[in-house]
Write a protein that holds these residues in place. Structure first.
Motif, mmCIF file in Angstrom:
data_model
loop_
_atom_site.group_PDB
_atom_site.id
_atom_site.type_symbol
_atom_site.label_atom_id
_atom_site.label_comp_id
_atom_site.label_asym_id
_atom_site.label_seq_id
_atom_site.Cartn_x
_atom_site.Cartn_y
_atom_site.Cartn_z
ATOM 1 N N LEU A 118 0.827 -1.255 -0.148
ATOM 2 C CA LEU A 118 -0.168 0.099 0.024
ATOM 3 C C LEU A 118 0.863 1.206 -0.059
ATOM 4 C CD1 LEU A 118 -2.491 -1.005 2.753
ATOM 5 C CD2 LEU A 118 -2.645 -1.551 0.402
ATOM 6 N N TYR A 119 0.662 2.182 -0.925
ATOM 7 C CA TYR A 119 1.578 3.542 -0.921
ATOM 8 C C TYR A 119 0.428 4.678 -0.821
ATOM 9 C CZ TYR A 119 5.083 0.283 -3.134
ATOM 10 O OH TYR A 119 5.869 -0.486 -3.162
ATOM 11 N N ASP A 120 0.883 5.458 0.172
ATOM 12 C CA ASP A 120 0.110 6.448 0.490
ATOM 13 C C ASP A 120 0.664 7.796 -0.327
ATOM 14 O OD1 ASP A 120 -1.866 8.578 1.050
ATOM 15 O OD2 ASP A 120 -1.726 8.247 3.174
ATOM 16 N N SER A 121 0.183 8.402 -1.314
ATOM 17 C CA SER A 121 0.957 9.707 -2.033
ATOM 18 C C SER A 121 2.526 9.369 -1.956
ATOM 19 C CB SER A 121 0.393 10.893 -1.433
ATOM 20 O OG SER A 121 -0.829 10.921 -1.189
ATOM 21 N N PRO A 122 2.957 8.546 -2.646
ATOM 22 C CA PRO A 122 4.471 8.394 -2.518
ATOM 23 C C PRO A 122 5.147 9.607 -3.221
ATOM 24 C CG PRO A 122 3.514 6.677 -4.232
ATOM 25 C CD PRO A 122 2.306 7.317 -3.649
ATOM 26 N N THR A 123 4.636 10.199 -4.109
ATOM 27 C CA THR A 123 5.228 11.211 -4.782
ATOM 28 C C THR A 123 5.015 12.653 -4.253
ATOM 29 O OG1 THR A 123 3.988 10.988 -6.593
ATOM 30 C CG2 THR A 123 5.761 9.796 -6.817
ATOM 31 N N ILE B 294 11.700 14.775 -11.009
ATOM 32 C CA ILE B 294 12.827 13.679 -11.167
ATOM 33 C C ILE B 294 12.847 12.694 -10.070
ATOM 34 C CG2 ILE B 294 15.348 13.174 -11.653
ATOM 35 C CD1 ILE B 294 15.363 15.975 -12.753
ATOM 36 N N THR B 295 12.602 13.367 -8.900
ATOM 37 C CA THR B 295 12.643 12.172 -7.720
ATOM 38 C C THR B 295 11.474 11.158 -7.777
ATOM 39 O OG1 THR B 295 13.855 13.980 -6.501
ATOM 40 C CG2 THR B 295 13.120 11.964 -5.396
ATOM 41 N N ALA B 296 10.535 12.079 -8.209
ATOM 42 C CA ALA B 296 8.919 11.314 -8.218
ATOM 43 C C ALA B 296 9.152 10.254 -9.235
ATOM 44 C CB ALA B 296 7.881 12.085 -8.568
ATOM 45 N N THR B 297 9.622 10.307 -10.357
ATOM 46 C CA THR B 297 9.865 9.296 -11.201
ATOM 47 C C THR B 297 10.953 8.212 -10.656
ATOM 48 O OG1 THR B 297 9.754 10.970 -13.006
ATOM 49 C CG2 THR B 297 10.455 8.824 -13.689
ATOM 50 N N THR B 298 11.691 8.585 -10.063
ATOM 51 C CA THR B 298 12.479 7.492 -9.321
ATOM 52 C C THR B 298 11.920 6.729 -8.316
ATOM 53 O OG1 THR B 298 14.487 9.054 -9.426
ATOM 54 C CG2 THR B 298 14.964 7.216 -8.089
ATOM 55 N N ILE B 299 11.089 7.290 -7.731
ATOM 56 C CA ILE B 299 10.277 6.663 -6.603
ATOM 57 C C ILE B 299 9.177 5.689 -7.252
ATOM 58 C CG2 ILE B 299 8.327 6.876 -4.825
ATOM 59 C CD1 ILE B 299 11.100 7.781 -3.768
ATOM 60 N N MET B 300 8.474 6.340 -8.502
ATOM 61 C CA MET B 300 7.578 5.291 -9.034
ATOM 62 C C MET B 300 8.407 4.207 -9.916
ATOM 63 S SD MET B 300 4.930 6.546 -8.436
ATOM 64 C CE MET B 300 4.071 5.119 -9.480
ATOM 65 N N ALA B 301 9.865 4.222 -10.034
ATOM 66 C CA ALA B 301 10.312 3.183 -10.844
ATOM 67 C C ALA B 301 10.536 2.037 -9.762
ATOM 68 C CB ALA B 301 11.766 3.898 -11.445
ATOM 69 N N ARG C 9 -0.912 12.502 -8.792
ATOM 70 C CA ARG C 9 -0.448 12.767 -10.098
ATOM 71 C C ARG C 9 -0.834 11.638 -11.146
ATOM 72 N NH1 ARG C 9 5.062 13.786 -11.063
ATOM 73 N NH2 ARG C 9 5.215 11.851 -11.196
ATOM 74 N N HIS C 10 -1.489 12.134 -12.204
ATOM 75 C CA HIS C 10 -2.002 11.074 -13.061
ATOM 76 C C HIS C 10 -0.813 10.385 -13.821
ATOM 77 C CE1 HIS C 10 -1.173 14.335 -16.071
ATOM 78 N NE2 HIS C 10 -1.064 13.460 -16.936
ATOM 79 N N GLN C 11 0.452 11.079 -13.736
ATOM 80 C CA GLN C 11 1.585 10.386 -14.340
ATOM 81 C C GLN C 11 2.099 9.139 -13.485
ATOM 82 O OE1 GLN C 11 1.549 13.511 -13.293
ATOM 83 N NE2 GLN C 11 3.098 14.733 -14.179
ATOM 84 N N ASP C 12 1.748 9.159 -12.221
ATOM 85 C CA ASP C 12 1.992 8.094 -11.386
ATOM 86 C C ASP C 12 1.275 6.739 -11.695
ATOM 87 O OD1 ASP C 12 3.630 9.833 -10.157
ATOM 88 O OD2 ASP C 12 2.387 9.807 -8.183
ATOM 89 N N GLY C 13 0.060 6.992 -11.969
ATOM 90 C CA GLY C 13 -0.822 5.931 -12.634
ATOM 91 C C GLY C 13 -0.481 5.457 -13.812
ATOM 92 N N GLU C 14 -0.058 6.311 -14.708
ATOM 93 C CA GLU C 14 0.446 5.921 -16.068
ATOM 94 C C GLU C 14 1.667 4.979 -16.154
ATOM 95 O OE1 GLU C 14 0.948 9.407 -18.669
ATOM 96 O OE2 GLU C 14 -1.157 9.608 -18.904
ATOM 97 N N ILE C 15 2.773 5.477 -15.083
ATOM 98 C CA ILE C 15 3.655 4.769 -14.935
ATOM 99 C C ILE C 15 3.505 3.304 -14.500
ATOM 100 C CG2 ILE C 15 6.059 4.243 -13.900
ATOM 101 C CD1 ILE C 15 6.380 7.675 -13.977
ATOM 102 N N LEU C 16 2.504 3.062 -13.512
ATOM 103 C CA LEU C 16 2.457 1.816 -12.990
ATOM 104 C C LEU C 16 1.451 1.001 -14.165
ATOM 105 C CD1 LEU C 16 0.921 2.373 -9.397
ATOM 106 C CD2 LEU C 16 2.898 1.150 -10.072
ATOM 107 N N ASP C 17 0.847 1.710 -14.922
ATOM 108 C CA ASP C 17 0.092 0.988 -15.940
ATOM 109 C C ASP C 17 0.846 0.635 -17.225
ATOM 110 O OD1 ASP C 17 -2.163 -0.051 -17.726
ATOM 111 O OD2 ASP C 17 -2.402 2.087 -18.275
#
Lengths: 252, 269
Positions: B170-175, B181-188, B207-215
């Motif tokens: 479970l991740y609560d607003s990880p970014t 740049i850091t947010a993308t690292t965390i999502m990776a 952030r909608h980008q976070d969902g996109e990365i996961l998808d």
């Protein structure tokens, strides 16, 4: 009217629930002895200077103030008795508890409050640890152990303070007589009262500090609010409890 | 031949949550199956974090049932919950690290406090090191959280969440509050955590980008990098909350096609 009462009643109910679970927790595992020893060091050793100074000067002040009154009746030889009874029954336990409330109840509220607002308490629960056992229990056991010991120290230093004023400074009475009257004045009832009080205060001080810490909401401002509330409520409870316990003992 | 659908890991049935008579979650019903990814979005105070807290037993629902790993946990006591929580890894919004403990002690905490077979000191140390190496922070063992940057604290939080190799993450607003740049690292790292350990993942995000990365991405163990995933293979779904109610729950394609103006704010099309 009911709305005004709702909040204090709710607070009291929550406090009682925390108290029950903390007191039951004392007999439950895990013990967290390491945390308890750390808290004993923080509360006990950390409070030594303030408790010593408070004890010493309260005894000294009492001898100083009593001197004139006793001189009026030609009873200066009784100064040791008065200092001993007052210190052991009331001043020692109450002043020590107030110092510890100011120092440690506030510390507990701010530490636990900061943990609450930074989600460390939630993290602790999520990682399988009961915050009552891990945080409240060690503070409760540590305070209940060290507060009576600190009180004994404050009582003794108060007598020393009284002796310095009465025998060295004002030369009201010989030192041997001061200690003899002081020693004879104290009965088992006084000692019991003087030790039961700090034990009860300790339970209230630690639980109030922990309760306000765990109830903290509203970021850093909330931590400040909890800290203030903890000190105020703990101090008020100390003076209420000293009356109640004193009343019980006068009936015995 | 059709393969049977994996069993549900989280099931919410008509869950409601009230504080002082005020309803903050209402009629929440969804399920997340093993290996699925769920991205929860919604405006501030719409109840996203509350769903995670309910899934961890940190809050108790006022009405409805919650099932985790097939067990009805709605009326579980705290000690019963601890057995369930041992199977869940969680990253809190601010990391939720214990600031009086070092990074090593923080990451070791779930291993030392689990009721299952106790691990030897060496095994704990090895797994802590492995977990910190996973988030590329193997050199920070002795540091305290206050000595780390916001992004590093979040990474230590991820290391602590995955150290027990939980089945559910479970991740609560990880970014939240991080630079892009850091947010993308965390999502990776979150994608890596999901794909290496095949964990079921639920993530709350703004952030909608976070969902996109996961998808759209998966972790490729051979190259050690994220690579585009075949559509649908990450089994990602979106949930959008509004004032404590689910207003959208569906696949990325349905999310993109949704015409609801509120949902469109999050799909950002």
């Amino acid at each position: 009217m009911l709305d005004i009462l709702k909040r204090p009643v709710y607070t009291f109910q929550e406090f009682v629930l925390l108290s029950i679970s903390a007191l039951r927790g004392v007999f439950r595992k895990p013990a967290y002895w390491g945390d308890t020893v750390i808290q004993m060091d923080l509360i006990g050793v950390g409070s030594l200077p303030v408790v010593s100074l408070t004890g010493f000067f309260s005894g000294a002040v009492m001898a100083l103030q009593m001197a004139r009154a006793l001189q009026t009746y030609g009873a200066t030889s009784q100064v040791g008795k008065i200092v001993a009874i007052t210190m052991v029954r009331e001043m020692g336990p109450v002043l020590t508890a107030l110092m510890v409330a100011g120092r440690n109840s506030s510390g507990m509220a701010s530490e636990l409050g900061s943990m609450k607002v930074t989600e460390q308490i939630d993290a602790m629960r999520a990682l399988g640890t009961d915050p009552v056992l891990k945080l409240v229990k060690p503070r409760l056991i540590a305070t209940a152990t060290v507060l009576p010991l600190l009180t004994i120290l404050a009582d003794f230093l108060g007598l020393v303070g009284g002796w310095i004023v009465a025998c060295v400074l004002l030369q009201l009475t010989p030192g041997a007589q001061y200690w003899d009257t002081a020693w004879r004045a104290i009965e088992y009832n006084d000692i019991a009262q003087g030790l039961i009080k700090p034990f009860c205060f300790a339970i209230v001080l630690s639980l109030v500090g922990c309760y306000y810490g765990l109830q903290t909401t509203g970021g850093t401002q909330g931590v400040g609010r909890s800290t203030t509330q903890a000190v105020v409520v703990a101090s008020v409870w100390v003076v209420i409890l000293t009356f109640i316990i004193g009343r019980i003992f006068t009936k015995l | 031949m059709t393969t049977a659908a994996p069993e549900p890991v989280i099931q919410f049935e008509d869950v409601c949550l009230s504080f002082g008579g005020e309803c903050v979650l209402d009629g929440i019903a969804f399920e997340v199956r093993r290996g699925d990814t769920l991205v929860i979005q919604g405006a501030a105070a719409s109840g996203k974090t509350l769903i995670l807290k309910l899934s961890l037993g940190l809050l108790r629902p006022t009405r409805g049932r919650i099932r985790l790993f097939g067990e009805d946990v709605t009326d579980y006591t705290d000690s019963q919950w601890n057995d369930v929580r041992a199977r869940i890894g969680v990253l809190f919004q601010e990391g939720g690290l214990f600031d009086s403990l070092t990074v090593e002690e923080n990451v070791a905490y779930p291993l030392l406090n689990q009721k299952r077979a106790p691990l030897s000191e060496e095994e704990v140390r090895r797994r802590v090191q492995e977990s910190l190496d996973f988030v590329e922070l193997g050199h920070t063992l002795e540091k305290y959280p206050s000595e780390l940057s916001g992004g590093m604290r979040r990474r230590v939080g991820i290391a602590r969440a995955i150290v027990t190799q939980p089945e559910l993450l479970l991740y609560d607003s990880p970014t939240a509050g991080l630079d892009p740049i850091t947010a993308t690292t965390i999502m990776a790292l979150i994608v890596k955590g999901r794909d290496v350990h095949h964990a079921t993942t639920v993530m709350v995000t703004h952030r909608h980008q976070d969902g996109e990365i996961l998808d759209r991405y998966r972790y490729d163990a051979a190259t050690g990098r994220l690579v585009p995933a075949e559509p649908g293979t990450t089994r990602t779904r979106y949930m959008v909350l509004r004032e404590g109610r689910i207003v959208f729950l569906g696949t990325p394609a349905e999310f993109d096609a949704c015409e609801d103006p509120y949902v469109r704010k999050f799909s950002s099309r």
